[in-house]
Design an enzyme around this catalytic site. Structure first.
Site, PDB file in Angstrom:
ATOM      1  N   LYS A 214       0.896  -1.254  -0.007  1.00  0.00           N
ATOM      2  CA  LYS A 214       0.076   0.029   0.111  1.00  0.00           C
ATOM      3  C   LYS A 214       0.839   1.113   0.075  1.00  0.00           C
ATOM      4  O   LYS A 214       1.240   1.873   1.016  1.00  0.00           O
ATOM      5  CB  LYS A 214      -0.893  -0.049   1.185  1.00  0.00           C
ATOM      6  CG  LYS A 214      -1.952   0.883   1.111  1.00  0.00           C
ATOM      7  CD  LYS A 214      -2.997   0.847  -0.098  1.00  0.00           C
ATOM      8  CE  LYS A 214      -3.862   1.691  -0.189  1.00  0.00           C
ATOM      9  NZ  LYS A 214      -5.026   1.457  -1.276  1.00  0.00           N
ATOM     10  N   SER A 420      -8.581   0.366  -5.054  1.00  0.00           N
ATOM     11  CA  SER A 420      -8.865   0.684  -3.726  1.00  0.00           C
ATOM     12  C   SER A 420     -10.227   0.845  -3.421  1.00  0.00           C
ATOM     13  O   SER A 420     -11.170   0.218  -3.749  1.00  0.00           O
ATOM     14  CB  SER A 420      -7.854   1.919  -3.292  1.00  0.00           C
ATOM     15  OG  SER A 420      -7.527   2.001  -1.678  1.00  0.00           O
TER      16      SER A 420
END
Length: 639
Positions: A214, A420
């Site tokens: 991430k 996402s």
């Protein structure tokens, strides 16, 4: 005995008569003026409608070339209202122009079967951006025009490799002798701010996340990309690039390996042609000839119908005018069942958001409208988003679940990017379609809290005070962040990641452990996502529409209609855009110095990438009631 008081008590019968007469006259005067006012207003409205109708598109004749010359970025949804767009175009201001993907696809699909259109001409110099997925969708539509037997000719002064993907589908590609076109590969580089923020300005940015891949917030805490970020990015980018080379090779009947070899030997190749990039493109068989715009115009005039009034000397219709012809065929009263399309493009934020952004409230309202509308039998959610706020994403996901519960099938069509939070709003659909080069995944959560204690110390400003508990004011960004508070925030982020992976596991009918293996913030291409069960199948928007119509048992394509659900445009804006969009309205505005002066101030220019990144940091720390940190499901990915 009570005696009346006030002015009326002193009036005699004669005074009462004249007062009454005056009131009648005053009422009559106002009535007449109102009638005249509304009469003139209706007359003006009629004149505008007549002018708009009289100034409509020219008749479409046989042997007409459809000229597609887009200006601006390729988008899923306009970010400005119709009146503003029409006004700017009428006065010749193309700054801030956008072109909708759906409009290009609709025009190409219609031109394929339109007997009046004998060829398509592509002029792509001013087309900006667009991701690989949407460009491949347009390229496929161009290829279908060519397969129908109609000639497609592309001309450019200079082209980048994205524009070239579309030009490569043409029968013939011409490049200006002084122009150029190079294939260079895909690259993704960002600015990193740790040293500037922390060492120079004294801003401590605290990052809380789950998932070693991430990487969205890395620029605020690192000086360079992490090894995990580079590994993940190169993995999906190589997949997209190899597919790009394959698409070019197929369209141009070349060898993909030779194309790659030409890029590796670029310096030697350019030196061999003494810096003549246009000649190098010819040598690599990327273009068919080197011609000026005038020479290409002469060529097309010889092949088709010449038109001395046209700029290039041949009969043609622009994309906008052709769309106006197509719009004129639309029946305004259509009672057929509907497949609704809701576009979710841009960052996901809370509340009401304008077109080009996704609002937790505004986008959810559109989905709720579709659920409550008896004419809507099914829905396609077209997603092109890097994600954003978790709660706003969840608001939208709940509405998708509500549509399904109401018996209305939902299919997601992923555009260039559905990562996402963009994946969060997609995961509950009955089926997810993506292009092989769509960018998706990035299933992960993070939160950012910058603190400014050291920054304030540098200028002699200090924060102090008292609180009734140990943690009162603990989230004040003018104070240093206590370790215990950081623990609270990380626990909240951990919970957000469990929510994300748990919902994906439930929606995709997999175990949480299976989802965690392909999550942890890692980004995938559409092809890689399908291999890992995050996407169901490949296909563009039309494939998704066909699928959801079958699920709703709506029959053949002519038995239902497709309607885009968008925020309604006020009647005056519709009227104004209709007027200035007409030929007479446009001519009037082009000669109006007032209008031309106003056009220069309508839209601000785009800010640099650094400003965009810092705005994101600012929005990330905007306080949210009741939570210690704003949970973000965002991906700084894309090309």
């Amino acid at each position: 005995m009570n005696t009346p008081t006030g002015p009326s008590a002193r009036r005699g019968p004669i005074a009462e008569f004249f007062v009454g007469l005056w009131n009648v006259m005053n009422f009559t005067r106002k009535l007449v003026l109102n009638i005249l006012f509304f009469g003139l207003l209706l007359l003006l409205l009629a004149i505008v409608l007549i002018i708009a109708g009289a100034g409509g598109a020219k008749p479409l004749l046989d042997e007409t070339a459809l000229v597609i010359e887009p200006t601006g970025p390729l988008v899923e949804q306009f970010t400005s209202d119709p009146a503003e767009r029409a006004f700017k175009r009428a006065v010749g201001d193309r700054d801030g122009d956008e072109i909708q993907l759906r409009d290009v696809l609709r025009a190409l699909d219609a031109a394929k079967d339109d007997k009046r259109i004998d060829r398509v001409v592509l002029k792509l110099d001013r087309l900006q951006g667009g991701g690989m997925a949407s460009l491949r969708e347009v390229a496929n539509a161009i290829a279908k025009v060519k397969a129908s037997g109609k000639e497609v000719v592309a001309y450019s002064e200079t082209m980048d490799q994205k524009q070239y993907l579309l030009a490569a589908q043409a029968n013939e590609i011409y490049l200006d002798p002084m122009g150029g076109m190079l294939l260079e590969g895909l690259g993704r580089y960002r600015q990193y701010y740790r040293q500037g923020l922390q060492d120079k300005l004294g801003v401590d940015v605290h990052l809380f996340k789950v998932g070693e891949y991430k990487s969205a917030a890395e620029p605020y805490v690192l000086d360079a990309a992490s090894p995990q970020a580079k590994e993940a990015d190169l993995y999906w980018m190589n997949d997209v690039w190899q597919r790009y080379l394959g698409d070019i090779a197929k369209a141009r009947k070349l060898d993909a390996g030779k194309l790659a070899e030409g890029i590796d030997q670029l310096p030697a190749g350019i030196t061999a042609v003494q810096g003549d990039i246009a000649r190098y493109a010819m040598q690599q068989k990327l273009v068919d000839g080197l011609k000026t715009a005038e020479e290409v115009g002469d060529l097309l005039a010889e092949r088709g119908a010449s038109d001395g009034d046209a700029e290039d000397g041949y009969r043609q219709v622009s994309l906008d005018d052709y769309l106006a012809h197509l719009n004129a065929r639309i029946n305004p009263i259509d009672e057929r069942p509907q497949v609704a399309v809701v576009v979710a493009e841009g960052e996901i934020s809370s509340g009401e958001q304008p077109p080009g952004r996704i609002g937790g409230v505004s986008t959810a309202e559109l989905l709720r409208d579709a659920r409550d509308d008896d004419h809507v039998k099914a829905l396609v959610l077209r997603v092109n988003s890097p994600g954003g706020e978790v709660f706003a994403s969840e608001q939208i996901r709940r509405e998708i679940a509500g549509l399904k519960k109401a018996g209305k099938p939902v299919v997601v069509s992923m555009g260039d990017l559905a990562a996402s939070g963009g994946y969060w709003i997609s995961m509950n659909a009955d089926r997810i379609y993506a292009d092989e080069s769509t960018i998706t995944g990035s299933i992960g959560i993070f939160g950012l809290i910058p603190t400014f204690q050291r920054s304030l110390d540098k200028i002699g400003v200090h924060s102090d005070g008292v609180g009734t508990t140990k943690y009162a004011g603990a989230f004040d960004i003018t104070r240093s962040l206590q370790p215990e508070v950081g623990q609270v925030i990380q626990t909240v982020i951990d919970k957000g990641y469990r929510d994300f992976t748990g919902r994906v596991a439930s929606a995709r009918k997999r175990s949480v452990e299976q989802i965690d293996e392909v999550a942890r913030g890692r980004v995938w291409s559409g092809a890689q996502a399908k291999e890992r069960g995050l996407v169901d199948d490949f296909g563009g928007l039309q494939v998704a529409i066909d699928d959801v119509a079958r699920r709703a048992k709506l029959g053949k394509a002519d038995s239902y209609r497709v309607r885009y659900l968008e925020k309604e445009v006020p009647p005056f804006a519709q009227l104004f855009s209709s007027f200035v969009g007409s030929r007479l309205g446009a001519q009037w505005l082009q000669h109006s110095s007032f209008a031309q002066g106003m056009a220069q101030t309508l839209l601000p220019r785009a800010l640099p990438q650094t400003a965009k990144d810092l705005r994101f940091l600012e929005s990330a720390i905007e306080p949210t009631r009741g939570v210690p940190v704003k949970s973000l499901a965002y991906c700084f990915c894309g090309l």
